[in-house]
Structure formats: C-alpha cells, structure tokens
Design a protein around this motif. Structure first.
Motif, short mmCIF file in Angstrom:
data_model
loop_
_atom_site.label_atom_id
_atom_site.label_comp_id
_atom_site.label_asym_id
_atom_site.label_seq_id
_atom_site.Cartn_x
_atom_site.Cartn_y
_atom_site.Cartn_z
N PHE A 1 0.85 -1.19 0.00
CA PHE A 1 0.00 0.00 0.00
C PHE A 1 0.89 1.24 0.00
CE2 PHE A 1 -1.92 3.36 2.71
CZ PHE A 1 -2.83 3.83 1.78
N PRO A 2 0.88 2.00 -1.09
CA PRO A 2 1.73 3.20 -1.17
C PRO A 2 1.08 4.39 -0.48
CG PRO A 2 0.59 2.88 -3.24
CD PRO A 2 0.18 1.74 -2.34
N SER B 1 -4.16 9.38 5.57
CA SER B 1 -3.56 8.15 5.03
C SER B 1 -4.51 6.97 5.16
CB SER B 1 -2.23 7.86 5.74
OG SER B 1 -1.31 8.91 5.51
N SER B 2 -5.28 6.93 6.25
CA SER B 2 -6.25 5.84 6.45
C SER B 2 -7.38 5.91 5.43
CB SER B 2 -6.82 5.89 7.87
OG SER B 2 -5.79 5.71 8.81
N LYS B 3 -7.81 7.12 5.08
CA LYS B 3 -8.84 7.28 4.05
C LYS B 3 -8.30 6.84 2.69
CE LYS B 3 -11.63 10.85 6.24
NZ LYS B 3 -12.02 12.28 6.23
N LYS B 4 -7.04 7.11 2.46
CA LYS B 4 -6.40 6.65 1.22
C LYS B 4 -6.37 5.12 1.20
CE LYS B 4 -2.23 7.18 -1.52
NZ LYS B 4 -0.86 7.66 -1.62
N LYS C 1 -8.54 3.17 2.68
CA LYS C 1 -9.92 2.74 2.42
C LYS C 1 -10.21 2.73 0.92
CE LYS C 1 -14.71 3.69 3.59
NZ LYS C 1 -15.62 4.38 4.49
N LYS C 2 -9.81 3.79 0.21
CA LYS C 2 -10.00 3.87 -1.25
C LYS C 2 -9.21 2.77 -1.96
CE LYS C 2 -10.85 8.82 -1.40
NZ LYS C 2 -10.30 10.14 -1.78
N PHE C 3 -8.00 2.53 -1.47
CA PHE C 3 -7.15 1.49 -2.07
C PHE C 3 -7.82 0.12 -1.95
CE2 PHE C 3 -3.59 -1.53 -2.01
CZ PHE C 3 -2.84 -1.10 -3.09
N VAL C 4 -8.36 -0.19 -0.79
CA VAL C 4 -9.05 -1.47 -0.57
C VAL C 4 -10.27 -1.55 -1.48
CG1 VAL C 4 -10.33 -2.88 1.10
CG2 VAL C 4 -8.18 -1.80 1.77
N ALA C 5 -11.01 -0.46 -1.63
CA ALA C 5 -12.20 -0.45 -2.50
C ALA C 5 -11.83 -0.76 -3.94
CB ALA C 5 -12.90 0.90 -2.40
N HIS C 6 -10.64 -0.35 -4.37
CA HIS C 6 -10.21 -0.59 -5.75
C HIS C 6 -9.62 -1.98 -5.97
CE1 HIS C 6 -10.61 3.81 -6.03
NE2 HIS C 6 -10.92 3.53 -7.26
N LEU C 7 -9.53 -2.79 -4.92
CA LEU C 7 -9.02 -4.15 -5.08
C LEU C 7 -10.02 -5.07 -5.77
CD1 LEU C 7 -7.24 -4.81 -1.65
CD2 LEU C 7 -6.17 -4.38 -3.87
N SER D 1 5.07 7.98 3.40
CA SER D 1 5.62 7.46 4.67
C SER D 1 6.50 8.47 5.40
CB SER D 1 6.39 6.16 4.44
OG SER D 1 7.53 6.38 3.65
N THR D 2 6.58 9.69 4.88
CA THR D 2 7.27 10.74 5.63
C THR D 2 6.34 11.31 6.71
OG1 THR D 2 6.58 12.53 4.15
CG2 THR D 2 8.66 11.40 3.62
N LEU D 3 5.08 10.89 6.69
CA LEU D 3 4.06 11.28 7.68
C LEU D 3 3.75 12.77 7.67
CD1 LEU D 3 5.09 8.95 10.63
CD2 LEU D 3 3.42 8.53 8.82
N ARG D 4 3.84 13.39 6.49
CA ARG D 4 3.46 14.80 6.37
C ARG D 4 1.95 14.98 6.59
NH1 ARG D 4 7.77 14.63 2.73
NH2 ARG D 4 9.31 16.23 3.14
N GLN D 5 1.17 14.02 6.06
CA GLN D 5 -0.28 14.08 6.25
C GLN D 5 -0.65 13.41 7.57
OE1 GLN D 5 0.79 12.66 3.16
NE2 GLN D 5 0.46 14.48 1.94
N ASN D 6 -1.80 13.79 8.09
CA ASN D 6 -2.23 13.15 9.33
C ASN D 6 -2.65 11.70 9.06
OD1 ASN D 6 -4.94 13.16 8.45
ND2 ASN D 6 -5.40 15.04 9.56
N VAL D 7 -2.79 10.95 10.12
CA VAL D 7 -3.09 9.52 10.01
C VAL D 7 -4.45 9.30 9.35
CG1 VAL D 7 -3.49 7.39 11.31
CG2 VAL D 7 -1.59 8.88 11.93
#
Length: 191
Positions: A34-35, A47-50, A52-58, A38-44
């Motif tokens: 899951f890309p 990244s967690s919403k991203k 969720k979208k990644f899993v939906a596209h599986l 990983s520099t953690l610039r965005q809040n958790v």
C-alpha cells in the motif's frame, strides 16, 4: 483458487522494499504494497482514508476478506482504518509490528529533526489522537501485535497492544526482515 490478499503498510520512511522477506515467506498469499507518504506529512486519518479507497479498488468479491500487516506507523494507519473507517468489514486478520500504539517520544520530539509533520506529531506519547485510537477496541478483526520492550523508537510498553506477542528483536528498522517473526505472522494468517 485465488490467493488471499494481504496488504503491507511500511513504517516511517519505509517503502516497497520493506516487504521483501514478508512476500518471500508468505508466498501462499498475495502480498500487496500500500503506497502512502511514509514521511508522515499528512495526518493519520488522511492516510487511512487513502487506504480505504485502495481497498475499495481491489475489486474484492462480496464476502472476500483481506489481511493487513503494518509495521510501525503503518500499523497505526491500518488500526485507524479498521476501527474508524469501516475496515473491519473487510479485514479479518491484522498484524502490527513495533507500532507505537501508546505513542512514541519521536512523535513528541520529531519536529526537531523532521520539522512539523502532522502524522508524526499525532503519534506522540499522550497525544489526543493516540488516546482516541486506544479508546476503541478491535471487535470483528482478529489481531496480533508484535512488540519489543527494548525497541529504541517505541520503547517500553508503548508498542504493546491487543493480543500482544513480545519479541526480543529490538532493531526497529529491520524487524520486518526477521524470518523468525515472519514465520509467526504466517502461522497467524493461516489460522
């Protein structure tokens, strides 16, 4: 028969290379990276919403479940997805490896080294984000949490979570390359 899918989430400054040994040992599964930033610039949550979208596209079948393995910050991102964004509907097995489930001093002091990073700051010991994450328990998802008391980035019991398994491998940045640990994860994923 299709192989069960397992998502791998690296830790801070990690990448696809970090899943090499996991992919090799868990060869009876389809391990997918899951890309995320990983520099953690965005809040958790971002990244967690991203995730969720990644899993939906599986394009999973109606009742198909996946597993998730998250190292360090990757485990926190997955934990948030499962607990707060409906991930428990799809994730039946979840493993954290050296994740700062109770925070880390790096989250409190990391801005001195890395500058302000929303995701990193949320991982600070005693942060409101960590408190929120720990108020909610995993219900439908089976989990194992691998932690080490001597971990230099997630020291003491800060990495100890639900269904915890202590390990003496304390080199935080390389724990996902340790075959002994990965065989334990494989056993859990196969159970």
């Amino acid at each position: 028969m299709e192989k069960k899918k397992i998502l791998f989430l690296c830790g801070m400054y990690g990448g696809k290379r970090d899943m090499f040994m996991i992919k090799k040992i868990l060869n009876n599964f389809e391990v997918i990276y899951f890309p995320y930033d990983s520099t953690l610039r965005q809040n958790v949550e971002f990244s967690s919403k991203k995730l969720k979208k990644f899993v939906a596209h599986l394009k999973l079948k109606k009742r198909e479940n996946i597993g998730i393995i998250g190292t360090s910050a990757g485990g926190i991102i997955a934990d948030y997805y499962i607990k707060f964004l409906g991930g428990s509907k799809r994730v039946d097995k979840f493993v954290t490896i050296c994740s700062p489930l109770h925070g880390t001093y790096l989250g409190n002091l990391g801005y001195l080294i890395f500058g302000k990073r929303a995701g990193l700051m949320e991982l600070g010991s005693g942060s409101s984000f960590i408190k929120k994450l720990n108020r909610k328990k995993l219900i439908k998802t089976q989990s194992e949490n691998f932690w080490c008391y001597l971990d230099p980035l997630v020291p003491g019991k800060s990495g100890k979570g639900e269904n915890s398994v202590h390990t003496w491998f304390f080199f935080h940045w390389a724990v996902h390359f340790w075959p002994g640990l990965i065989y334990k994860i494989k056993e859990f994923m196969e159970s």
